[in-house]
Design a protein around this motif. Structure first.
Motif, PDB file in Angstrom:
ATOM      1  N   UNK A  52       1.096   5.600 -10.243  1.00 37.54           N
ATOM      2  CA  UNK A  52      -0.005   4.619  -9.786  1.00 37.54           C
ATOM      3  C   UNK A  52       0.854   3.205  -9.250  1.00 37.54           C
ATOM      4  N   UNK A  53       0.693   3.031  -7.387  1.00 37.26           N
ATOM      5  CA  UNK A  53       1.117   1.959  -7.684  1.00 37.26           C
ATOM      6  C   UNK A  53      -0.147   0.412  -6.397  1.00 37.26           C
ATOM      7  N   UNK A  54       0.800  -0.340  -6.532  1.00 36.91           N
ATOM      8  CA  UNK A  54       0.273  -1.661  -5.173  1.00 36.91           C
ATOM      9  C   UNK A  54       0.641  -1.961  -4.284  1.00 36.91           C
ATOM     10  N   UNK A  55       0.107  -1.951  -3.465  1.00 36.98           N
ATOM     11  CA  UNK A  55       1.091  -2.328  -2.016  1.00 36.98           C
ATOM     12  C   UNK A  55       0.153  -2.293  -1.088  1.00 36.98           C
ATOM     13  N   UNK A  56       0.162  -3.447   0.260  1.00 39.43           N
ATOM     14  CA  UNK A  56      -0.132  -3.410   1.306  1.00 39.43           C
ATOM     15  C   UNK A  56      -0.333  -2.327   2.091  1.00 39.43           C
ATOM     16  N   UNK A  57      -1.453  -2.314   2.296  1.00 40.59           N
ATOM     17  CA  UNK A  57      -1.506  -1.213   4.429  1.00 40.59           C
ATOM     18  C   UNK A  57      -1.166  -1.849   5.598  1.00 40.59           C
ATOM     19  N   UNK A  58      -1.088  -1.717   6.504  1.00 41.66           N
ATOM     20  CA  UNK A  58      -0.937  -1.913   7.587  1.00 41.66           C
ATOM     21  C   UNK A  58      -2.174  -3.647   8.021  1.00 41.66           C
ATOM     22  N   UNK A  59      -3.190  -3.136   7.930  1.00 43.50           N
ATOM     23  CA  UNK A  59      -4.114  -4.267   7.605  1.00 43.50           C
ATOM     24  C   UNK A  59      -3.702  -5.689   6.487  1.00 43.50           C
ATOM     25  N   UNK A  60      -2.632  -5.923   5.843  1.00 45.15           N
ATOM     26  CA  UNK A  60      -3.200  -6.895   5.322  1.00 45.15           C
ATOM     27  C   UNK A  60      -2.969  -6.371   3.311  1.00 45.15           C
ATOM     28  N   UNK A  61      -3.874  -5.392   3.252  1.00 47.28           N
ATOM     29  CA  UNK A  61      -5.123  -5.512   1.875  1.00 47.28           C
ATOM     30  C   UNK A  61      -4.265  -4.797   0.982  1.00 47.28           C
ATOM     31  N   UNK A  62      -4.700  -4.630  -0.069  1.00 44.51           N
ATOM     32  CA  UNK A  62      -4.419  -4.262  -1.400  1.00 44.51           C
ATOM     33  C   UNK A  62      -4.880  -2.450  -1.821  1.00 44.51           C
ATOM     34  N   UNK A  63      -3.887  -1.718  -1.370  1.00 44.75           N
ATOM     35  CA  UNK A  63      -4.348  -0.146  -1.517  1.00 44.75           C
ATOM     36  C   UNK A  63      -3.459   0.242  -2.571  1.00 44.75           C
ATOM     37  N   UNK A  64      -3.965   1.229  -3.388  1.00 44.09           N
ATOM     38  CA  UNK A  64      -3.915   1.829  -4.959  1.00 44.09           C
ATOM     39  C   UNK A  64      -3.350   2.699  -4.743  1.00 44.09           C
ATOM     40  N   UNK A  65      -2.582   3.546  -4.571  1.00 46.35           N
ATOM     41  CA  UNK A  65      -1.880   4.787  -3.680  1.00 46.35           C
ATOM     42  C   UNK A  65      -1.135   5.502  -5.598  1.00 46.35           C
ATOM     43  N   UNK A  66      -1.257   6.741  -5.193  1.00 39.60           N
ATOM     44  CA  UNK A  66      -0.603   8.060  -6.714  1.00 39.60           C
ATOM     45  C   UNK A  66      -0.616   8.841  -6.555  1.00 39.60           C
ATOM     46  N   UNK A  67       0.008   9.628  -7.233  1.00 34.58           N
ATOM     47  CA  UNK A  67       0.324  11.122  -7.508  1.00 34.58           C
ATOM     48  C   UNK A  67       1.103  10.950  -9.415  1.00 34.58           C
ATOM     49  N   UNK A  68      -0.078  12.265  -8.807  1.00 37.90           N
ATOM     50  CA  UNK A  68      -0.406  13.171 -10.579  1.00 37.90           C
ATOM     51  C   UNK A  68      -1.004  14.567 -10.430  1.00 37.90           C
ATOM     52  N   UNK A  69       0.110  15.523 -11.109  1.00 37.34           N
ATOM     53  CA  UNK A  69      -0.428  16.714 -11.431  1.00 37.34           C
ATOM     54  C   UNK A  69       0.401  16.811 -12.576  1.00 37.34           C
ATOM     55  N   UNK A  70      -0.269  18.874 -13.079  1.00 44.76           N
ATOM     56  CA  UNK A  70       0.147  18.994 -14.408  1.00 44.76           C
ATOM     57  C   UNK A  70       1.974  19.564 -14.651  1.00 44.76           C
ATOM     58  N   UNK A  71       2.033  19.289 -16.133  1.00 40.31           N
ATOM     59  CA  UNK A  71       3.800  19.124 -15.740  1.00 40.31           C
ATOM     60  C   UNK A  71       4.889  18.363 -16.396  1.00 40.31           C
ATOM     61  N   UNK A  72       5.642  19.064 -16.178  1.00 41.82           N
ATOM     62  CA  UNK A  72       6.642  18.009 -16.925  1.00 41.82           C
ATOM     63  C   UNK A  72       7.191  16.772 -16.088  1.00 41.82           C
ATOM     64  N   UNK A  73       7.431  15.555 -15.983  1.00 41.13           N
ATOM     65  CA  UNK A  73       7.943  14.319 -15.084  1.00 41.13           C
ATOM     66  C   UNK A  73       9.217  14.974 -13.894  1.00 41.13           C
ATOM     67  N   UNK A  74      10.237  15.786 -13.883  1.00 35.59           N
ATOM     68  CA  UNK A  74      11.224  16.146 -13.370  1.00 35.59           C
ATOM     69  C   UNK A  74      10.440  16.915 -12.512  1.00 35.59           C
ATOM     70  N   UNK A  75       9.103  17.798 -12.423  1.00 34.97           N
ATOM     71  CA  UNK A  75       8.913  18.725 -11.923  1.00 34.97           C
ATOM     72  C   UNK A  75       7.424  18.078 -11.352  1.00 34.97           C
ATOM     73  N   UNK A  76       6.226  17.254 -11.666  1.00 34.87           N
ATOM     74  CA  UNK A  76       5.578  16.321 -10.573  1.00 34.87           C
ATOM     75  C   UNK A  76       5.759  15.492 -10.086  1.00 34.87           C
ATOM     76  N   UNK A  77       6.967  14.514 -10.177  1.00 34.84           N
ATOM     77  CA  UNK A  77       7.891  14.138  -9.337  1.00 34.84           C
ATOM     78  C   UNK A  77       9.446  14.470  -8.820  1.00 34.84           C
TER      79      UNK A  77
END
Length: 501
Positions: A52-77
């Motif tokens: 999960x990461x924290x960054x600013x969207x186009x409106x300058x608001x803080x948003x959390x974006x994430x990616x997760x799934x089954x598998x090893x780290x090298x498989x998920x990302x």
């Protein structure tokens, strides 16, 4: 003919650790650093991974974006686009997951968990196990809480969100004062990275620095892969806060969960098996402890060849390699002719699931993972050093494999005591009746007969604790060996009821 599958994770005759956690604050490529950190912590969980990461969207608001799934780290990302366009920002947390019974099939249980509540965004990754999760969950549901997962981590989220305090640190401390058991947490808010460790310090959690960024991770190997400097451990009973002020001044904000201090109860299995030998945990290098375990194992439980020939010391790779080094070096110091050899070759290219078309798994057994170096073992007295035995099924197959190399004798030495009780603090042991030492009432001779070795000797609890250099013996939890639990648990309750992570 339908394929049959050999699940390597399920067949491990070893205790499994629940998870590994990682967090970083103050780095423009935080997600990529987290990816590397999780890769280094892959041994702590192979079922799923998330960032999960924290960054600013186009409106300058803080948003959390994430990616997760089954598998090893090298498989998920495995998509570079994730790090370039999606998982952006200067703060991130990540999690490697080892699932427990009943929760492996739900993607919702893969961490970190992300919520938005009255104080803003919140993401949590957790390593450990809460002993009162079931009780708290029932109370929260009765109060109207709706759970999306079967994880005890979600209990922590609900407790934070329902806290009556306004300040987020107070909310987190309020939640942690209600939970019991073992936990290491990395928490990401809109403007902070927060780490917390239970009052007994069951699981390891370290802090490091990479240029101007700060990192929190389960082990120092996750710092090393990022060329980060180890600073210190997150202390038991501590809430540690990293924010912009930390980056400017280079100092942390630290809070106590409880005013009174509890006695340390580090998980001794972190040194015996879980942690990587190149890591530093609980303030001491794992390699140093494992070598000491091997040396005391040799001192107290030596093996000699009846014909005066050299004893061949081999390990069960890879977790027992360091203990075997210590064992052989001590035999040499004692004047016992010996030689350290690579007698077993382990395959590292199997993957988590091995397909066995039309063939029963028991017919091929450990040959999927191991093969012998017959020229090293034939007509030799062998000392097989292993770190632990849980069910004994894999050990039995391994001994039969070694017999095919025609050794003179096989002596099994274990660098830990017999495991007689399940763990409720973040390890996935089978039920007590599946433990070979419990099954045979700790009768070593009966276990020896079952495993079909010439001799079998374990370390005693006292010998094991003697190996914990730089530590007092009282600092460790030995519940799986002694049945004495430092935090009360309801003996008799099923593991599944505790292990809802």
């Amino acid at each position: 003919m339908s394929d049959r599958y050999f699940e390597l994770t399920a067949s491990h005759d070893k205790p499994q650790c629940h998870c590994g956690v990682f967090g970083i604050y103050g780095c423009k490529d935080a997600a990529l650093k987290t990816y590397y950190g999780l890769h280094a912590l892959q041994h702590r969980g192979q079922e799923g991974a998330g960032i999960v990461t924290a960054s600013l969207n186009q409106k300058g608001q803080k948003v959390f974006r994430y990616h997760k799934n089954f598998g090893l780290v090298s498989e998920v990302f495995n998509d570079q686009n994730l790090f370039e366009n999606i998982l952006t920002g200067a703060c991130a947390i990540g999690h490697n997951r080892y699932s427990t019974t009943g929760s492996a099939d739900s993607k919702k249980n893969i961490q970190p968990f992300v919520v938005n509540y009255r104080s803003g965004n919140l993401a949590v990754a957790h390593n450990g196990n809460l002993t009162n999760a079931k009780e708290l969950r029932k109370k929260l549901v009765a109060d109207g809480a709706i759970f999306q997962t079967t994880s005890d981590t979600e209990v922590i989220l609900h407790l934070i969100a329902r806290s009556k305090f306004d300040d987020q640190i107070d909310q987190i401390r309020d939640a942690l004062r209600q939970i019991k058991g073992a936990y290491c947490l990395v928490i990401m808010t809109d403007d902070k990275l927060i780490a917390a460790r239970d009052p007994n310090g069951f699981r390891p959690l370290v802090v490091g620095k990479k240029e101007n960024a700060f990192i929190v991770a389960s082990e120092t190997c996750a710092l090393d892969i990022n060329s980060a400097e180890y600073i210190r451990d997150v202390e038991p009973n501590e809430i540690l806060v990293i924010d912009d002020e930390t980056l400017e001044q280079g100092t942390f904000k630290s809070y106590s969960i409880f005013q009174e201090e509890n006695s340390k109860k580090h998980c001794v299995f972190e040194y015996i098996y879980f942690s990587r030998p190149d890591s530093k945990i609980f303030g001491t290098n794992v390699d140093k402890i494992r070598r000491k375990l091997g040396k005391i194992l040799a001192e107290k439980h030596p093996v000699t060849d009846p014909d005066g020939e050299k004893v061949i010391v081999i390990s069960v790779p890879d977790s027992s390699n360091t203990a075997a080094i210590g064992y052989q070096s001590q035999l040499a110091k004692m004047g016992i002719p010996s030689r350290l050899e690579i007698g077993l070759i382990r395959s590292h290219y199997i993957g988590r699931t091995f397909i066995l078309p039309g063939q029963k798994a028991r017919e091929i057994g450990v040959k999927i993972k191991f093969n012998t170096v017959k020229g090293v073992l034939e007509n030799r007295t062998i000392v097989l050093v292993d770190d632990s035995i849980v069910r004994g099924t894999t050990s039995k197959q391994l001994v039969r494999l070694l017999r095919e190399a025609n050794p003179k004798a096989i002596h099994l030495r274990i660098s830990s005591p017999p495991i007689v009780s399940p763990c409720y603090y973040g390890m996935d042991f089978p039920s007590q009746t599946e433990l070979i030492a419990y099954k045979y009432n700790s009768n070593i001779e009966e276990i020896r007969k079952y495993l079909e070795v010439d001799t079998l000797e374990y370390m005693t609890v006292e010998e094991m604790l003697e190996s914990m250099v730089d530590h007092s013996p009282s600092e460790f939890c030995t519940a799986c060996f002694s049945g004495e639990y430092p935090i009360p648990v309801e003996i008799g309750i099923s593991k599944e009821e505790y292990d809802i992570q």
